[in-house]
Design a protein around this motif. Structure first.
Motif, PDB file in Angstrom:
ATOM      1  N   TRP A   1      10.212 -42.304  40.809  1.00  0.00           N
ATOM      2  CA  TRP A   1      11.142 -41.823  40.310  1.00  0.00           C
ATOM      3  C   TRP A   1      10.598 -41.954  39.001  1.00  0.00           C
ATOM      4  O   TRP A   1       9.575 -41.967  38.342  1.00  0.00           O
ATOM      5  N   ASP A   2      11.273 -41.125  37.671  1.00  0.00           N
ATOM      6  CA  ASP A   2      10.748 -40.762  36.763  1.00  0.00           C
ATOM      7  C   ASP A   2      10.943 -42.124  35.213  1.00  0.00           C
ATOM      8  O   ASP A   2      12.152 -42.200  35.526  1.00  0.00           O
ATOM      9  N   ILE A   3      10.197 -42.426  35.093  1.00  0.00           N
ATOM     10  CA  ILE A   3      10.021 -44.020  34.518  1.00  0.00           C
ATOM     11  C   ILE A   3      10.816 -43.482  33.271  1.00  0.00           C
ATOM     12  O   ILE A   3      11.556 -44.428  32.216  1.00  0.00           O
ATOM     13  N   SER A   4      10.349 -42.372  32.396  1.00  0.00           N
ATOM     14  CA  SER A   4      10.723 -42.317  30.750  1.00  0.00           C
ATOM     15  C   SER A   4      12.023 -41.821  31.088  1.00  0.00           C
ATOM     16  O   SER A   4      12.480 -42.419  30.141  1.00  0.00           O
TER      17      SER A   4
ATOM     18  N   GLU B   1      20.450 -39.010  32.744  1.00  0.00           N
ATOM     19  CA  GLU B   1      19.188 -39.668  32.359  1.00  0.00           C
ATOM     20  C   GLU B   1      18.626 -39.956  33.824  1.00  0.00           C
ATOM     21  O   GLU B   1      17.833 -40.098  34.756  1.00  0.00           O
ATOM     22  N   LEU B   2      20.083 -41.276  34.027  1.00  0.00           N
ATOM     23  CA  LEU B   2      19.324 -41.954  35.537  1.00  0.00           C
ATOM     24  C   LEU B   2      19.524 -41.293  36.743  1.00  0.00           C
ATOM     25  O   LEU B   2      18.780 -42.006  37.698  1.00  0.00           O
ATOM     26  N   THR B   3      20.430 -40.799  36.686  1.00  0.00           N
ATOM     27  CA  THR B   3      20.505 -39.951  37.936  1.00  0.00           C
ATOM     28  C   THR B   3      19.461 -38.811  38.551  1.00  0.00           C
ATOM     29  O   THR B   3      18.646 -38.855  39.307  1.00  0.00           O
ATOM     30  N   ALA B   4      18.992 -37.971  37.111  1.00  0.00           N
ATOM     31  CA  ALA B   4      17.952 -37.014  37.490  1.00  0.00           C
ATOM     32  C   ALA B   4      16.987 -38.281  37.759  1.00  0.00           C
ATOM     33  O   ALA B   4      16.158 -37.471  37.811  1.00  0.00           O
ATOM     34  N   ALA B   5      16.682 -38.849  37.060  1.00  0.00           N
ATOM     35  CA  ALA B   5      15.389 -39.745  37.517  1.00  0.00           C
ATOM     36  C   ALA B   5      15.170 -40.029  39.011  1.00  0.00           C
ATOM     37  O   ALA B   5      13.574 -40.116  39.375  1.00  0.00           O
ATOM     38  N   ARG B   6      16.181 -39.975  39.461  1.00  0.00           N
ATOM     39  CA  ARG B   6      15.308 -39.702  41.248  1.00  0.00           C
ATOM     40  C   ARG B   6      14.971 -38.161  41.887  1.00  0.00           C
ATOM     41  O   ARG B   6      15.100 -38.498  42.601  1.00  0.00           O
ATOM     42  N   PHE B   7      15.116 -37.739  41.132  1.00  0.00           N
ATOM     43  CA  PHE B   7      15.018 -35.940  41.825  1.00  0.00           C
ATOM     44  C   PHE B   7      13.823 -36.058  42.381  1.00  0.00           C
ATOM     45  O   PHE B   7      14.013 -35.623  43.817  1.00  0.00           O
TER      46      PHE B   7
ATOM     47  N   HIS C   1      14.242 -44.939  31.226  1.00  0.00           N
ATOM     48  CA  HIS C   1      13.992 -46.084  30.341  1.00  0.00           C
ATOM     49  C   HIS C   1      14.756 -44.774  29.039  1.00  0.00           C
ATOM     50  O   HIS C   1      15.930 -45.685  28.527  1.00  0.00           O
ATOM     51  N   ARG C   2      15.155 -43.499  28.807  1.00  0.00           N
ATOM     52  CA  ARG C   2      15.854 -42.766  28.261  1.00  0.00           C
ATOM     53  C   ARG C   2      17.666 -43.074  28.840  1.00  0.00           C
ATOM     54  O   ARG C   2      17.871 -43.050  27.462  1.00  0.00           O
ATOM     55  N   GLY C   3      17.792 -43.619  29.755  1.00  0.00           N
ATOM     56  CA  GLY C   3      19.281 -43.389  30.955  1.00  0.00           C
ATOM     57  C   GLY C   3      19.669 -44.969  30.325  1.00  0.00           C
ATOM     58  O   GLY C   3      20.557 -45.698  29.520  1.00  0.00           O
ATOM     59  N   LEU C   4      18.608 -45.633  30.170  1.00  0.00           N
ATOM     60  CA  LEU C   4      18.229 -46.666  30.188  1.00  0.00           C
ATOM     61  C   LEU C   4      19.087 -47.912  28.133  1.00  0.00           C
ATOM     62  O   LEU C   4      20.098 -47.920  27.996  1.00  0.00           O
ATOM     63  N   ASP C   5      18.129 -46.605  27.327  1.00  0.00           N
ATOM     64  CA  ASP C   5      18.620 -46.612  25.864  1.00  0.00           C
ATOM     65  C   ASP C   5      19.767 -46.132  25.430  1.00  0.00           C
ATOM     66  O   ASP C   5      20.643 -46.406  25.037  1.00  0.00           O
ATOM     67  N   ALA C   6      20.206 -45.098  26.194  1.00  0.00           N
ATOM     68  CA  ALA C   6      21.126 -44.612  26.344  1.00  0.00           C
ATOM     69  C   ALA C   6      22.688 -45.552  26.826  1.00  0.00           C
ATOM     70  O   ALA C   6      23.823 -45.539  25.924  1.00  0.00           O
TER      71      ALA C   6
ATOM     72  N   TYR D   1      19.169 -30.077  34.478  1.00  0.00           N
ATOM     73  CA  TYR D   1      18.659 -30.557  33.118  1.00  0.00           C
ATOM     74  C   TYR D   1      19.832 -29.982  31.690  1.00  0.00           C
ATOM     75  O   TYR D   1      19.839 -30.138  31.039  1.00  0.00           O
ATOM     76  N   GLU D   2      20.343 -28.907  32.279  1.00  0.00           N
ATOM     77  CA  GLU D   2      20.661 -27.860  31.385  1.00  0.00           C
ATOM     78  C   GLU D   2      22.281 -28.783  30.498  1.00  0.00           C
ATOM     79  O   GLU D   2      22.003 -28.867  29.273  1.00  0.00           O
ATOM     80  N   ALA D   3      22.542 -29.384  31.699  1.00  0.00           N
ATOM     81  CA  ALA D   3      23.502 -30.330  31.833  1.00  0.00           C
ATOM     82  C   ALA D   3      23.117 -31.432  30.532  1.00  0.00           C
ATOM     83  O   ALA D   3      23.350 -31.711  29.013  1.00  0.00           O
ATOM     84  N   ILE D   4      21.545 -31.775  31.192  1.00  0.00           N
ATOM     85  CA  ILE D   4      21.045 -32.556  30.254  1.00  0.00           C
ATOM     86  C   ILE D   4      21.455 -32.570  28.878  1.00  0.00           C
ATOM     87  O   ILE D   4      20.738 -33.379  27.421  1.00  0.00           O
ATOM     88  N   ARG D   5      20.576 -31.421  28.766  1.00  0.00           N
ATOM     89  CA  ARG D   5      20.635 -31.005  27.046  1.00  0.00           C
ATOM     90  C   ARG D   5      21.324 -31.156  26.655  1.00  0.00           C
ATOM     91  O   ARG D   5      21.528 -31.467  24.939  1.00  0.00           O
ATOM     92  N   LEU D   6      22.766 -30.760  26.577  1.00  0.00           N
ATOM     93  CA  LEU D   6      23.581 -30.113  25.843  1.00  0.00           C
ATOM     94  C   LEU D   6      24.272 -31.711  25.742  1.00  0.00           C
ATOM     95  O   LEU D   6      24.890 -32.055  24.967  1.00  0.00           O
TER      96      LEU D   6
END
Length: 407
Positions: free
Chosen positions: A263-266, A236-242, A269-274, A209-214
């Motif tokens: 799986w984290d739907i939010s 985002e898409l990989t972390a959604a499965r955590f 969605h963020r991953g698909l937008d990116a 999550y630190e990598a995602i923040r950066l």
């Protein structure tokens, strides 16, 4: 305010504070040291009297520490005089504005990932000065001794000083050339968090999550760079499965056994937008990996996954960023799309060429394919070899369990 409050403010504001101090003093190492001293003072004083503006307090205190350090450097009296004249002024609002993301932070990222540093030093320095992690946190994340991390950071700062690296954004053309280095550092950090290379945990979510923040920060600073959005989408898409990847006891849950409702739907969605932003000008290596992750994320099950599309995406990835790991992953996709025999031929080519020596990944995949082909003794031998090579205890236990099931 307690320790947790100080750490929270520091994690949010550290990059801006160090960046502003570096611009203020012209000395990257001094800026980072002064900021760390300010945090130490906050840990002692904030529980007694919490400041109204914590970020401003940290900036002002770090600024004073920097001036004190410069005063002690007799060779820099002229610079001290200049800084001292400015020290009576209150901290500039723009330096501590919590809503401001500016080129100072971007410059800090490019300095931390400068080509003069070794890959390990880039990761440690980025996590320290841009991510705000302590040496202890970095050491825990990568399972190395704290003195090793501290030595890497110290050497990195000395190397940057010796090379005369200026605190400034590289020119646009050079920035584009060096952006790949910055992205690769964030990718390494995220990869370690998403599947730990060693230790007794499969995931290290805090690191990921630190990598995602950066990556989000970099995407805000470089909105026109498609591969930045590609990396963010991949993370985002990989972390959604955590949430579905481990059982309550920490044991791994394989993809086919995961409860996809967890799986984290939010995050998806963020991953698909990116990914959509990355796709605007064609997908690069990170964007292609994100497209593969998106195909998994949008599938209701393993069986319903569009494996033909994943094979095509891996073929494209192999053309723009060829590597044995890409070939191995393509073999897995081919096995799902076309059957294990065709996939085994790909893996055997990697073995014959000794493309991944010492890695547990090749015997893991080869063992799975042999098991599907009914070649149980060979499959068991491969999985046992993979277990011996695997440094992650959780992954090793899964491999041994699979080997034992083959009789």
């Amino acid at each position: 305010m307690g320790t947790a409050d100080v750490e929270a403010v520091w994690r949010i504001e550290s990059a801006r504070i160090v960046a502003a101090l570096t611009r203020f003093t012209g000395d990257f190492g001094l800026a980072e040291d002064a900021a760390q001293e300010a945090v130490a003072e906050a840990l002692a004083s904030w529980p007694l009297a919490a400041p109204a503006n914590p970020a401003g307090w940290l900036m002002a205190t770090a600024r004073r520490r920097a001036i004190d350090a410069i005063r002690r450097r007799t060779a820099l009296q002229d610079r001290y005089a200049l800084l001292a004249a400015d020290s009576a002024a209150p901290p500039v609002d723009e330096d501590v504005d919590p809503d401001r993301i500016d080129d100072d932070v971007l410059a800090l990222m490019f300095i931390s990932c400068h080509p003069v540093l070794s890959p390990g030093a880039r990761v440690a320095l980025t996590l320290r000065v841009v991510g705000g992690l302590t040496s202890e946190e970095i050491a825990r994340a990568f399972l190395v001794p704290v003195p090793t991390v501290q030595a890497r950071i110290t050497r990195a700062k000395k190397t940057i000083a010796a090379a005369g690296v200026p605190f400034a954004l590289p020119p646009a053309a050079e920035r584009r050339e060096r952006l790949g280095g910055v992205l690769s550092v964030l990718y390494v950090i995220f990869t370690e968090g998403s599947t730990a290379t060693s230790g007794d945990r499969l995931l290290r979510p805090g690191v990921a999550y630190e990598a995602i923040r950066l990556a989000r920060t970099l995407a805000a600073l470089q909105p026109d760079e498609p591969e930045v959005h590609g990396l963010l989408a991949l993370c985002e898409l990989t972390a959604a499965r955590f949430p579905a990847r481990t059982a309550p006891d920490g044991s791994p849950i394989l993809l086919e056994d995961q409860d996809r409702r967890r799986w984290d739907i939010s995050a998806i969605h963020r991953g698909l937008d990116a990914l959509a932003r990355a796709s605007a000008r064609g997908l690069g290596p990170y964007g292609l990996q994100a497209a593969i992750a998106a195909t998994h994320a949008e599938a209701p099950s393993v069986e319903a996954t569009d494996w033909d599309r994943i094979v095509v995406l891996y073929e494209a990835l192999g053309r723009v960023a060829p590597s044995p790991v890409v070939e191995l992953n393509r073999a897995v996709a081919v096995a799902m799309a076309c059957g294990p025999e065709q996939a085994l031929a790909i893996v055997d080519e990697l073995v014959a060429a000794d493309r991944l020596p010492g890695s547990h990944l090749v015997p893991t995949v080869r063992g799975e394919l042999l098991a599907r082909l009914g070649r149980r003794p060979e499959a068991r031998a491969e999985l046992e070899l993979a277990a011996r090579l695997c440094a992650n205890q959780r992954e090793r236990s899964v491999l041994l369990r699979k080997a034992a099931a083959l009789g």
